[in-house]
Design a protein around this motif. Structure first.
Motif: not given
Lengths: 114, 106
Positions: A31-41, A43-51, A57-61
């Motif tokens: 499993s691999l995950f991407w998060y976005q963390q704005a200053l002072g916040q 992490p916000e979920f972006l997307t998830y891979f399994q293999n 990809k519901s978190g992609l803005p």
């Protein structure tokens, strides 16, 4: 490798430029995950891979954000036509399976759009 | 979606003091985890604690799932404990609170 490796560590992009951020997960982690963390916040979920499959990809803005993991190991997060609001730290995490007690985070890529 | 609230937002301690950080969440969750983000940005897993109590050295955590909160205890704080502490809960994906920024002064 021993940990999750992200590159580059810092990236400065001019507004409108495309960027690509790389994540090299721990060997064998499914499993691999991407998060976005704005200053002072937090992490916000972006997307998830399994293999190689992108299962969430519901978190992609916006459609300017695109992620891939073609061989089920290294992943790339691409941002097209960067805007100032994209400035943030982008974190990658991997785990053996989607049981997040096993999450290991990379050190992140700090993206600054000027 | 689920709301995750952490308190206090900021905490300043003298070295050696004890502290309690709180995480409230608005709905039932599958899992809960505490992280420490050091001044260099690295997120370190502290506890996986969907319920009950766990201890690891000077740190311990308790989650009362039925009342939708979790507590992180830091005893005999050290300057190296400084950083941001995040609570994260899993529903469909992992949701983080805004964190508690801890500063431990020598």
């Amino acid at each position: 490798g021993a940990g999750v490796s992200q590159s580059p560590r810092y990236k400065v992009a001019k507004r409108g430029q495309d960027v690509a951020l790389r994540c090299d997960p721990i060997s064998g982690h499914v499993s691999l995950f991407w998060y976005q963390q704005a200053l002072g916040q937090g992490p916000e979920f972006l997307t998830y891979f399994q293999n190689e499959a992108q299962l969430d990809k519901s978190g992609l803005p916006s459609d300017r954000f695109f992620a891939e993991r073609p061989e089920g190991s290294v992943s790339t997060l691409k941002i097209q036509r960067t805007q100032q609001e994209d400035s943030a730290v982008y974190l990658c995490a991997s785990s053996l399976e989607r049981a997040f007690y096993g999450y290991t985070f990379g050190s992140g890529t700090r993206l600054t759009v000027v | 979606g689920i709301q995750v609230e952490q308190s206090p937002p900021d905490l300043i301690l003298q070295e050696g003091a004890n502290s309690t950080l709180r995480c409230n969440f608005s709905d039932s969750v599958n899992n809960l985890q505490w992280f420490h983000q050091n001044p260099w940005g690295q997120l370190i897993n502290l506890f996986y604690i969907p319920s009950g109590t766990k201890q690891n050295g000077r740190l311990s955590a308790t989650t009362v799932a039925t009342e939708r909160y979790s507590l992180l205890y830091i005893s005999s704080s050290q300057t190296t404990d400084s950083g941001v502490y995040f609570c994260a809960v899993e529903v469909n994906d992992m949701r983080f609170g805004a964190g508690t920024r801890l500063t431990v002064k020598p």
